[in-house]
Design a protein around this motif. Structure first.
Motif, mmCIF file in Angstrom:
data_model
loop_
_atom_site.group_PDB
_atom_site.id
_atom_site.type_symbol
_atom_site.label_atom_id
_atom_site.label_comp_id
_atom_site.label_asym_id
_atom_site.label_seq_id
_atom_site.Cartn_x
_atom_site.Cartn_y
_atom_site.Cartn_z
ATOM 1 N N ILE A 126 -4.691 -5.608 -5.921
ATOM 2 C CA ILE A 126 -6.114 -5.797 -5.622
ATOM 3 C C ILE A 126 -6.420 -7.277 -5.432
ATOM 4 O O ILE A 126 -7.136 -7.673 -4.494
ATOM 5 C CB ILE A 126 -6.986 -5.195 -6.751
ATOM 6 C CG1 ILE A 126 -6.882 -3.665 -6.724
ATOM 7 C CG2 ILE A 126 -8.446 -5.631 -6.602
ATOM 8 C CD1 ILE A 126 -7.543 -2.981 -7.905
ATOM 9 N N LEU B 93 -1.360 -2.338 -9.850
ATOM 10 C CA LEU B 93 -2.633 -2.255 -9.117
ATOM 11 C C LEU B 93 -3.483 -3.518 -9.203
ATOM 12 O O LEU B 93 -3.971 -3.997 -8.167
ATOM 13 C CB LEU B 93 -3.422 -1.032 -9.589
ATOM 14 C CG LEU B 93 -4.662 -0.684 -8.763
ATOM 15 C CD1 LEU B 93 -4.297 -0.429 -7.307
ATOM 16 C CD2 LEU B 93 -5.371 0.530 -9.349
ATOM 17 N N PRO B 94 -3.703 -4.127 -10.395
ATOM 18 C CA PRO B 94 -4.536 -5.344 -10.445
ATOM 19 C C PRO B 94 -3.994 -6.480 -9.578
ATOM 20 O O PRO B 94 -4.760 -7.178 -8.910
ATOM 21 C CB PRO B 94 -4.508 -5.728 -11.937
ATOM 22 C CG PRO B 94 -4.199 -4.455 -12.647
ATOM 23 C CD PRO B 94 -3.262 -3.713 -11.738
ATOM 24 N N LEU C 41 -6.812 1.194 0.533
ATOM 25 C CA LEU C 41 -5.780 1.256 -0.507
ATOM 26 C C LEU C 41 -6.018 2.451 -1.432
ATOM 27 O O LEU C 41 -5.096 3.220 -1.724
ATOM 28 C CB LEU C 41 -5.782 -0.044 -1.322
ATOM 29 C CG LEU C 41 -4.873 -0.057 -2.558
ATOM 30 C CD1 LEU C 41 -3.404 0.015 -2.151
ATOM 31 C CD2 LEU C 41 -5.137 -1.304 -3.399
ATOM 32 N N TYR C 42 -7.273 2.602 -1.893
ATOM 33 C CA TYR C 42 -7.593 3.716 -2.789
ATOM 34 C C TYR C 42 -7.369 5.060 -2.103
ATOM 35 O O TYR C 42 -6.902 6.024 -2.717
ATOM 36 C CB TYR C 42 -9.037 3.603 -3.277
ATOM 37 C CG TYR C 42 -9.301 2.413 -4.165
ATOM 38 C CD1 TYR C 42 -8.355 1.982 -5.084
ATOM 39 C CD2 TYR C 42 -10.502 1.708 -4.091
ATOM 40 C CE1 TYR C 42 -8.583 0.883 -5.909
ATOM 41 C CE2 TYR C 42 -10.744 0.607 -4.908
ATOM 42 C CZ TYR C 42 -9.781 0.201 -5.801
ATOM 43 O OH TYR C 42 -10.009 -0.878 -6.612
ATOM 44 N N CYS D 136 0.830 -1.214 0.000
ATOM 45 C CA CYS D 136 0.000 0.000 0.000
ATOM 46 C C CYS D 136 0.859 1.256 0.000
ATOM 47 O O CYS D 136 0.584 2.208 -0.748
ATOM 48 C CB CYS D 136 -0.935 -0.012 1.207
ATOM 49 S SG CYS D 136 -2.199 -1.297 1.132
ATOM 50 N N THR E 136 -8.172 -2.881 3.546
ATOM 51 C CA THR E 136 -9.245 -3.078 2.576
ATOM 52 C C THR E 136 -8.927 -2.326 1.285
ATOM 53 O O THR E 136 -8.030 -1.479 1.240
ATOM 54 C CB THR E 136 -10.563 -2.551 3.149
ATOM 55 O OG1 THR E 136 -10.420 -1.130 3.397
ATOM 56 C CG2 THR E 136 -10.918 -3.262 4.449
ATOM 57 N N LEU E 137 -9.695 -2.612 0.242
ATOM 58 C CA LEU E 137 -9.525 -1.902 -1.022
ATOM 59 C C LEU E 137 -9.810 -0.408 -0.855
ATOM 60 O O LEU E 137 -9.135 0.433 -1.450
ATOM 61 C CB LEU E 137 -10.453 -2.493 -2.092
ATOM 62 C CG LEU E 137 -10.011 -3.813 -2.717
ATOM 63 C CD1 LEU E 137 -11.037 -4.284 -3.739
ATOM 64 C CD2 LEU E 137 -8.644 -3.674 -3.374
ATOM 65 N N GLU F 198 -16.171 2.212 -3.385
ATOM 66 C CA GLU F 198 -15.885 0.991 -2.619
ATOM 67 C C GLU F 198 -16.579 1.000 -1.258
ATOM 68 O O GLU F 198 -16.539 0.028 -0.519
ATOM 69 C CB GLU F 198 -14.367 0.856 -2.455
ATOM 70 C CG GLU F 198 -13.897 -0.486 -1.961
ATOM 71 C CD GLU F 198 -14.192 -1.631 -2.927
ATOM 72 O OE1 GLU F 198 -14.419 -2.753 -2.436
ATOM 73 O OE2 GLU F 198 -14.192 -1.406 -4.150
ATOM 74 N N GLU G 181 -7.870 -9.044 -2.025
ATOM 75 C CA GLU G 181 -9.111 -9.828 -2.060
ATOM 76 C C GLU G 181 -8.876 -11.243 -1.558
ATOM 77 O O GLU G 181 -9.727 -11.839 -0.903
ATOM 78 C CB GLU G 181 -9.676 -9.853 -3.482
ATOM 79 C CG GLU G 181 -10.267 -8.504 -3.912
ATOM 80 C CD GLU G 181 -10.720 -8.507 -5.363
ATOM 81 O OE1 GLU G 181 -10.270 -9.406 -6.120
ATOM 82 O OE2 GLU G 181 -11.503 -7.608 -5.747
ATOM 83 N N LYS H 226 -12.879 6.140 -6.454
ATOM 84 C CA LYS H 226 -12.896 4.684 -6.233
ATOM 85 C C LYS H 226 -13.123 4.376 -4.759
ATOM 86 O O LYS H 226 -13.826 3.423 -4.407
ATOM 87 C CB LYS H 226 -11.570 4.063 -6.687
ATOM 88 C CG LYS H 226 -11.359 3.990 -8.190
ATOM 89 C CD LYS H 226 -9.984 3.406 -8.486
ATOM 90 C CE LYS H 226 -9.647 3.446 -9.968
ATOM 91 N NZ LYS H 226 -10.479 2.518 -10.747
#
Length: 442
Positions: free
Chosen positions: A299, A295-296, A315-316, A276, A311-312, A342, A303, A338
């Protein structure tokens, strides 16, 4: 005869009264000392000291070894924490003396040997310290439940030999330590506690020096392919990036931890935190290409791990903050949006701060209409009354947004409210807000 019997009865009753009184006092002292022990366990030394000072005279005069040993033990620990090593030694020697007289040799007995060794080492009495460490090691061989104590003695004895330049003996001691149990060792985090104190007091360079020392020691004792090393490196990186603004130096450290994935596990806190923070710094430096590539994968990792904290949404937010801090507002907007999508909904001031930063990013990206929508909704939140500094800023930003949209009359209302709140808090007008108020009055 009746007078004599009455006299005997009176004496008997008085003696019973004294026994009951003594037991009552002893019980109260034990409860208070146990409370001070609990405070010490929670690192609340000032509260522990208050209790110790309130019972000191009673503990010194009472004829009860159980009370005296706890009193001396807690006094020794408090003095040790205050770096008053001479008095710590005095109290802890009393603890050993009482335990040996009573032939009670448990965990607290070993604890006294360990802290006596450390206290003597810290005041330069290496030979005495070495003696306590060696005696402690011998004692652990005859006592149960000492699995964390024996490695602790070896750790500090190894550190002592290291300081004396005897690498052979130091290495022999370190070999007795299981890397998997390093974090359980007693006294291992003394430097880390001091580093945290430095951070609290704004002494960031001094904290950095200590983290370098911690990293070097872990590397020497248990190597670099473990979570303890990763955690220490992360702490150093955090000081560099968040306190000393040496973000490029921090970037390489976060990258080092990410490369340790196979050793520390992709779901370890150290790995997730470093991921992060690494992405946050990529956003700060505007490295959108690498950010988009990584990033993918990040993520997917989050998950998979399903960590309750990392959490996502968080992160965002962190990536958005990284971009915002270096005025990369369009990039910040994409991640703040985002974050909201989210369902990022943090407790307290944070959830309002992010929305305000999103609005500011809209303003700097020539999109005042979107900023107005966010700020209008924010300004009506009753919870903002608990965060007046932030409310002042939001009302100021709302007024400025309305000015940009040509709505000076409405803007004036929010700017005046912002300035009045600022004046209540600071005793003076906000120069920037006052400037906008004057512009609206023209």
């Amino acid at each position: 005869m009746r007078i004599m019997n009455f006299f005997k009865l009176t004496i008997l009753l008085y003696m019973i009264f004294l026994v009951v009184l003594f037991r009552g006092n002893a019980q109260t002292l034990i409860q208070m000392l146990n409370e001070s022990t609990e405070y010490i366990s929670n690192n609340e030394y000032s509260k522990a000291l208050e209790i110790i000072q309130s019972v000191e005279s009673q503990c010194l005069t009472i004829n009860n070894d159980s009370i005296k040993v706890v009193f001396n033990k807690n006094c020794g620990r408090i003095c040790f924490k205050k770096r008053d090593y001479a008095n710590a030694i005095r109290y802890l020697e009393q603890v050993l003396s009482i335990f040996e007289r009573l032939n009670q040799k448990g965990i607290d007995y070993l604890d006294a040997f360990l802290f006596l060794g450390m206290a003597n080492q810290y005041i330069g009495k290496d030979s005495i310290a070495e003696n306590y460490y060696r005696k402690g090691i011998l004692k652990t061989m005859f006592l149960n439940e000492t699995e964390n104590y024996r490695p602790s003695f070896y750790l500090h004895l190894g550190n002592l030999y290291t300081e004396k330049g005897d690498s052979i003996l130091a290495s022999a001691c370190y070999k007795q330590i299981d890397p998997q149990k390093y974090s359980l060792l007693i006294g291992v985090y003394n430097d880390e506690s001091q580093a945290l104190e430095f951070l609290k007091n704004g002494k960031f360079e001094q904290a950095l020096v200590l983290y370098d020392k911690i990293i070097a020691r872990i590397k020497q004792i248990i190597g670099i392919t473990n979570n303890e090393y990763a955690r220490a490196v992360f702490s150093k990186a955090l000081v560099l990036s968040d306190f000393l603004n040496r973000k490029e130096d921090a970037l390489s450290l976060y990258e080092e931890i990410i490369c340790m994935k196979n050793y520390i596990g992709e779901c370890s806190v150290e790995y997730l935190e470093s991921l992060c923070k690494y992405l946050q710094l990529l956003a700060y430096f505007g490295n959108e290409t690498q950010l988009k590539e990584l990033l993918p994968e990040v993520i997917l990792t989050m998950e998979t791990c399903k960590n309750q904290y990392w959490t996502l949404a968080l992160l965002y937010r962190l990536i958005g903050n990284g971009a915002f801090l270096n005025e990369r507002y369009k990039l910040a907007i994409s991640f703040y949006e985002k974050y909201i999508e989210e369902g990022g909904d943090e407790v307290g001031q944070s959830k309002f701060e992010i929305q305000n930063m999103l609005a500011v990013s809209y303003l700097h990206s020539n999109n005042p209409k979107k900023a107005l929508s966010v700020l209008k909704e924010l300004s009506h939140k009753k919870e903002l009354d608990c965060f007046l500094d932030l409310k002042v800023t939001i009302l100021h930003n709302l007024g400025r947004t309305l000015m940009l949209l040509g709505k000076k009359t409405e803007a004036l209302k929010y700017l005046i409210e912002s300035n009045n709140l600022y004046h209540q808090q600071c005793g003076k007008d906000n120069p920037r807000t006052l400037q906008y108020i004057n512009e609206c009055d023209k």
